[in-house]
Design a protein around this motif. Sequence first.
Motif, PDB file in Angstrom:
ATOM      1  N   TYR A   1       0.936  -1.305   0.010  1.00  0.00           N
ATOM      2  CA  TYR A   1       0.046  -0.068   0.128  1.00  0.00           C
ATOM      3  C   TYR A   1       0.816   1.341   0.070  1.00  0.00           C
ATOM      4  O   TYR A   1       1.938   1.231   0.619  1.00  0.00           O
ATOM      5  N   THR A   2       0.607   2.225  -0.698  1.00  0.00           N
ATOM      6  CA  THR A   2       1.348   3.258  -0.878  1.00  0.00           C
ATOM      7  C   THR A   2       0.513   4.618  -0.389  1.00  0.00           C
ATOM      8  O   THR A   2      -0.935   4.582  -0.334  1.00  0.00           O
ATOM      9  N   GLY A   3       1.197   5.818   0.103  1.00  0.00           N
ATOM     10  CA  GLY A   3       0.493   7.041   0.667  1.00  0.00           C
ATOM     11  C   GLY A   3       1.239   8.133   0.353  1.00  0.00           C
ATOM     12  O   GLY A   3       2.708   8.059   0.041  1.00  0.00           O
ATOM     13  N   CYS A   4       1.011   9.281   0.124  1.00  0.00           N
ATOM     14  CA  CYS A   4       1.602  10.530  -0.028  1.00  0.00           C
ATOM     15  C   CYS A   4       1.106  11.508   1.029  1.00  0.00           C
ATOM     16  O   CYS A   4      -0.060  11.329   1.531  1.00  0.00           O
ATOM     17  N   ASN A   5       1.725  12.589   1.250  1.00  0.00           N
ATOM     18  CA  ASN A   5       1.119  13.596   2.027  1.00  0.00           C
ATOM     19  C   ASN A   5       0.161  14.386   1.386  1.00  0.00           C
ATOM     20  O   ASN A   5       0.447  14.797   0.146  1.00  0.00           O
ATOM     21  N   ILE A   6      -1.013  15.029   1.981  1.00  0.00           N
ATOM     22  CA  ILE A   6      -1.914  15.419   1.240  1.00  0.00           C
ATOM     23  C   ILE A   6      -2.217  16.699   2.287  1.00  0.00           C
ATOM     24  O   ILE A   6      -3.030  16.522   3.378  1.00  0.00           O
ATOM     25  N   GLU A   7      -1.769  17.970   1.975  1.00  0.00           N
ATOM     26  CA  GLU A   7      -2.175  19.166   2.765  1.00  0.00           C
ATOM     27  C   GLU A   7      -3.244  19.564   2.438  1.00  0.00           C
ATOM     28  O   GLU A   7      -4.032  19.192   1.705  1.00  0.00           O
ATOM     29  N   ASN A   8      -3.615  20.763   3.626  1.00  0.00           N
ATOM     30  CA  ASN A   8      -4.874  21.176   3.547  1.00  0.00           C
ATOM     31  C   ASN A   8      -4.694  22.679   4.048  1.00  0.00           C
ATOM     32  O   ASN A   8      -3.868  22.874   4.923  1.00  0.00           O
ATOM     33  N   VAL A   9      -5.187  23.688   3.658  1.00  0.00           N
ATOM     34  CA  VAL A   9      -5.099  25.077   3.978  1.00  0.00           C
ATOM     35  C   VAL A   9      -5.246  25.405   5.619  1.00  0.00           C
ATOM     36  O   VAL A   9      -4.723  26.118   5.880  1.00  0.00           O
ATOM     37  N   SER A  10      -6.166  24.535   6.238  1.00  0.00           N
ATOM     38  CA  SER A  10      -6.069  24.596   7.663  1.00  0.00           C
ATOM     39  C   SER A  10      -5.038  23.868   8.232  1.00  0.00           C
ATOM     40  O   SER A  10      -4.949  23.915   9.618  1.00  0.00           O
ATOM     41  N   TYR A  11      -4.159  23.333   7.810  1.00  0.00           N
ATOM     42  CA  TYR A  11      -2.907  22.757   8.206  1.00  0.00           C
ATOM     43  C   TYR A  11      -3.172  21.515   8.848  1.00  0.00           C
ATOM     44  O   TYR A  11      -2.900  20.388   8.788  1.00  0.00           O
ATOM     45  N   SER A  12      -4.024  21.524  10.107  1.00  0.00           N
ATOM     46  CA  SER A  12      -4.323  20.347  11.089  1.00  0.00           C
ATOM     47  C   SER A  12      -5.114  19.195  10.400  1.00  0.00           C
ATOM     48  O   SER A  12      -5.138  18.136  10.758  1.00  0.00           O
TER      49      SER A  12
END
Length: 140
Positions: A40-51
């Motif tokens: 299984y793979t994954g990447c980081n997924i950011e959001n403008v609200s950071y948390s």
Amino acid sequence: MENQKQLLVKEALNARENAYAPYSGFSVGAALLTKSGKIYTGCNIENVSYSATNCAERTAIFKAVSEKEREIEMIAVVGGKQGEPVKDFCSPCGVCRQVMVEFCEPNTKILLVKTAEEWQEWELKDLLPAAFQKTSLIVE
């Protein structure tokens, strides 16, 4: 075992290409191997609200768990400035280490990747000594 490590390293490097990191500019990829032999793979997924951001390691782990895979054999992690070659080893954050403790054994191999040919091998217990774990909740 060496072939499995090389495959995980390659998959982590590929997963890094899918990162959504418009705020930090730091792209991370992860790949894990379950005891049943699935990757299984994954990447980081950011959001403008950071948390609300999710790290690559947790993305991969949550994907595995959502498919009823709960026994992780090994994890590879790679990260660096978006659009540039990786310059150093990227270690999982504390939250990811804690999630790893939930689904990994203390001797689970964690590969910190720099390139397809260069990585460090750690055991989870060395990345998070004295971890808070299921047995920590037992009260007599």
